[in-house]
Design a protein around this motif. Sequence first.
Motif, PDB file in Angstrom:
ATOM      1  N   TRP A 128      52.035  14.019 -32.032  1.00  0.00           N
ATOM      2  CA  TRP A 128      53.125  13.200 -32.541  1.00  0.00           C
ATOM      3  C   TRP A 128      52.913  11.795 -31.985  1.00  0.00           C
ATOM      4  CZ3 TRP A 128      56.558  14.680 -36.157  1.00  0.00           C
ATOM      5  CH2 TRP A 128      56.758  16.059 -36.362  1.00  0.00           C
ATOM      6  N   THR A 129      53.109  10.771 -32.814  1.00  0.00           N
ATOM      7  CA  THR A 129      52.902   9.398 -32.364  1.00  0.00           C
ATOM      8  C   THR A 129      54.214   8.634 -32.376  1.00  0.00           C
ATOM      9  OG1 THR A 129      52.411   8.537 -34.586  1.00  0.00           O
ATOM     10  CG2 THR A 129      50.576   9.434 -33.307  1.00  0.00           C
ATOM     11  N   ALA A 131      55.486   4.595 -31.985  1.00  0.00           N
ATOM     12  CA  ALA A 131      55.131   3.187 -31.864  1.00  0.00           C
ATOM     13  C   ALA A 131      55.964   2.540 -30.763  1.00  0.00           C
ATOM     14  CB  ALA A 131      55.358   2.472 -33.197  1.00  0.00           C
ATOM     15  N   TYR A 140      51.012   2.708 -28.682  1.00  0.00           N
ATOM     16  CA  TYR A 140      51.612   3.977 -29.076  1.00  0.00           C
ATOM     17  C   TYR A 140      51.681   4.942 -27.899  1.00  0.00           C
ATOM     18  CZ  TYR A 140      50.691   2.578 -33.923  1.00  0.00           C
ATOM     19  OH  TYR A 140      50.654   1.914 -35.123  1.00  0.00           O
ATOM     20  N   ARG A 264      51.279  13.023 -36.798  1.00  0.00           N
ATOM     21  CA  ARG A 264      52.551  12.707 -37.440  1.00  0.00           C
ATOM     22  C   ARG A 264      53.342  11.705 -36.609  1.00  0.00           C
ATOM     23  NH1 ARG A 264      54.425  16.258 -41.369  1.00  0.00           N
ATOM     24  NH2 ARG A 264      52.952  17.893 -41.926  1.00  0.00           N
ATOM     25  N   LYS A 265      54.148  10.922 -37.295  1.00  0.00           N
ATOM     26  CA  LYS A 265      54.990   9.946 -36.622  1.00  0.00           C
ATOM     27  C   LYS A 265      56.287  10.586 -36.152  1.00  0.00           C
ATOM     28  CE  LYS A 265      53.315   5.949 -39.243  1.00  0.00           C
ATOM     29  NZ  LYS A 265      53.695   4.838 -40.136  1.00  0.00           N
TER      30      LYS A 265
END
Length: 267
Positions: A128-129, A131, A140, A264-265
């Motif tokens: 999972w990212t 920002a 990130y 995935r964000k």
Amino acid sequence: MKSTPTPATPREHPHLISQGVRRNRRSHMVVSNEPAPPSSSLKDLVFVGPGLLDGAGGITPLATRTIVSRMSRLAKTTKASFCVVWSPTSCTWFERDGRHRDGFDPPLGDVADPWSGRDHDARVEWCWTIALPTGAEWSYLCVRRIDRDLVEIAPGEPMVLADFDEPAVPGLPDPAAGLLAANGSLRPPRTYRGQPVSGVRDEWKLLGPVQPAEAGTILRNPWPDDVREACERIAGIPLPRRLIDAAWRAIDPEHPDVTYVGVRKAA
């Protein structure tokens, strides 16, 4: 009838895997009975001499001994760890003191040069990212739940899928062919090496999904306070509550019965 000399070109096997902190590096080897042109040594390990290849182009026992001897010396002098992959089920591991041992489960590695990159899909780690805001030390955060009570929170950056800022090699096509605009600049495709392209850096670096950096933070049996401290330690600044909550939701999802795959964000 005299056999046709085998050209001195990079080979699928053997190839070299160099140990990395997070990702191993894969390098081509050149093995030939004939002298190799100077350009073929670019980023390659070159082994040239009579009797290294048989009539079918396969490596001989002499070639095996030659490669093992040189790699053993290289490991000892550089204090680095290597593995020569002879086939999908055969390899030789080299330790930092020069000793070596045979193996049967070769490691994988990412390619370094854009020529071979065209033939090898890029491998990514599920994560999972998140920002990070302006002023943070990294762009990130990457959050990976490895097991029920084992989590990794690491700094992250877009991975480099290819770096086309390389000198031309005689006999090899331009690795950026088909990706250039009319003015000669790099025109990024939607996908490359099996991954979505996220942008271009320094004119010639093709960027892909965000991936964890080499150094990460491992949390065993994580609790919310541990997650917040790890995130802010990596960011180098206090983080808003919504980002901390996003990191925690990646670890403790609201819908645990849903399996997420890929990059995935989270925020």
